[in-house]
Design a protein around this motif. Sequence first.
Motif, mmCIF file in Angstrom:
data_model
loop_
_atom_site.group_PDB
_atom_site.id
_atom_site.type_symbol
_atom_site.label_atom_id
_atom_site.label_comp_id
_atom_site.label_asym_id
_atom_site.label_seq_id
_atom_site.Cartn_x
_atom_site.Cartn_y
_atom_site.Cartn_z
ATOM 1 N N VAL A 1 0.849 -1.203 0.000
ATOM 2 C CA VAL A 1 0.000 0.000 0.000
ATOM 3 C C VAL A 1 0.879 1.244 0.000
ATOM 4 O O VAL A 1 0.606 2.217 -0.722
ATOM 5 N N ALA A 2 1.968 1.241 0.790
ATOM 6 C CA ALA A 2 2.863 2.397 0.850
ATOM 7 C C ALA A 2 3.511 2.633 -0.516
ATOM 8 O O ALA A 2 3.628 3.791 -0.964
ATOM 9 N N ARG A 3 3.931 1.559 -1.194
ATOM 10 C CA ARG A 3 4.504 1.707 -2.533
ATOM 11 C C ARG A 3 3.471 2.284 -3.510
ATOM 12 O O ARG A 3 3.777 3.149 -4.322
ATOM 13 N N GLU A 4 2.252 1.769 -3.406
ATOM 14 C CA GLU A 4 1.177 2.271 -4.287
ATOM 15 C C GLU A 4 0.898 3.735 -3.998
ATOM 16 O O GLU A 4 0.703 4.533 -4.923
ATOM 17 N N LEU A 5 0.891 4.125 -2.711
ATOM 18 C CA LEU A 5 0.695 5.533 -2.353
ATOM 19 C C LEU A 5 1.819 6.394 -2.904
ATOM 20 O O LEU A 5 1.583 7.511 -3.390
ATOM 21 N N GLU A 6 3.049 5.872 -2.823
ATOM 22 C CA GLU A 6 4.195 6.617 -3.357
ATOM 23 C C GLU A 6 4.053 6.797 -4.868
ATOM 24 O O GLU A 6 4.298 7.891 -5.405
ATOM 25 N N ARG A 7 3.633 5.761 -5.586
ATOM 26 C CA ARG A 7 3.402 5.864 -7.034
ATOM 27 C C ARG A 7 2.300 6.904 -7.311
ATOM 28 O O ARG A 7 2.425 7.720 -8.233
ATOM 29 N N SER A 8 1.245 6.834 -6.504
ATOM 30 C CA SER A 8 0.138 7.791 -6.683
ATOM 31 C C SER A 8 0.620 9.208 -6.428
ATOM 32 O O SER A 8 0.259 10.149 -7.164
ATOM 33 N N ARG A 9 1.431 9.421 -5.395
ATOM 34 C CA ARG A 9 1.956 10.758 -5.074
ATOM 35 C C ARG A 9 2.781 11.288 -6.238
ATOM 36 O O ARG A 9 2.627 12.435 -6.647
ATOM 37 N N ARG A 10 3.630 10.426 -6.790
ATOM 38 C CA ARG A 10 4.457 10.853 -7.926
ATOM 39 C C ARG A 10 3.584 11.190 -9.139
ATOM 40 O O ARG A 10 3.833 12.168 -9.844
ATOM 41 N N ALA A 11 2.581 10.349 -9.354
ATOM 42 C CA ALA A 11 1.678 10.600 -10.485
ATOM 43 C C ALA A 11 0.942 11.919 -10.287
ATOM 44 O O ALA A 11 0.799 12.728 -11.224
ATOM 45 N N ILE A 12 0.495 12.178 -9.054
ATOM 46 C CA ILE A 12 -0.214 13.436 -8.755
ATOM 47 C C ILE A 12 0.729 14.605 -8.933
ATOM 48 O O ILE A 12 0.365 15.637 -9.520
ATOM 49 N N GLU A 13 1.955 14.466 -8.434
ATOM 50 C CA GLU A 13 2.925 15.551 -8.598
ATOM 51 C C GLU A 13 3.203 15.806 -10.080
ATOM 52 O O GLU A 13 3.357 16.946 -10.515
ATOM 53 N N GLY A 14 3.247 14.704 -10.844
ATOM 54 C CA GLY A 14 3.462 14.851 -12.286
ATOM 55 C C GLY A 14 2.300 15.583 -12.942
ATOM 56 O O GLY A 14 2.503 16.499 -13.749
ATOM 57 N N ARG A 15 1.079 15.211 -12.587
ATOM 58 C CA ARG A 15 -0.098 15.880 -13.143
ATOM 59 C C ARG A 15 -0.177 17.318 -12.665
ATOM 60 O O ARG A 15 -0.570 18.232 -13.426
ATOM 61 N N GLU A 16 0.206 17.547 -11.397
ATOM 62 C CA GLU A 16 0.196 18.910 -10.868
ATOM 63 C C GLU A 16 1.179 19.782 -11.642
ATOM 64 O O GLU A 16 0.881 20.937 -11.994
ATOM 65 N N ALA A 17 2.346 19.211 -11.908
ATOM 66 C CA ALA A 17 3.349 19.969 -12.677
ATOM 67 C C ALA A 17 2.812 20.270 -14.065
ATOM 68 O O ALA A 17 2.978 21.397 -14.583
#
Length: 126
Positions: free
Chosen positions: A100-116
């Motif tokens: 779950v932590a790895r999936e959250l980390e992937r989601s955070r990166r994806a969100i940061e990418g979309r935010e950028a």
Amino acid sequence: GPPGPMGPPGKPGQVDEEQTERFRRVMNRLGNAVKTAQDLDDMERGILQRRYAALHDHFLALDAQLREEEATMKQDVARSRSIVHDITGVSDGVRHTEDVARELERSRRAIEGREAQFKAMIYGEA
């Protein structure tokens, strides 16, 4: 030495007083020896019976102790299996939490990418 000469033949069934007395002494000694042997045999039998009884009691105590230790061992094995099961469950839980932590980390990166991308689109930095 060599045997002496033969004595005169006696009458059949005739026993003199000396022979009778000697026979009586020998029979008394034999009777005493048999009595002593019987007494010793009885004493030895008593000793062996007491030893056998003590050995029997010892084996009963060993058997009871062995049964108790076997029961304790069975309980210990059951407890160990339960602990292993619990540890396996915790380990599975930890693995799940890590996933779950790895999936959250992937989601955070994806969100940061979309935010950028979104910021770039809004601020025209693209």
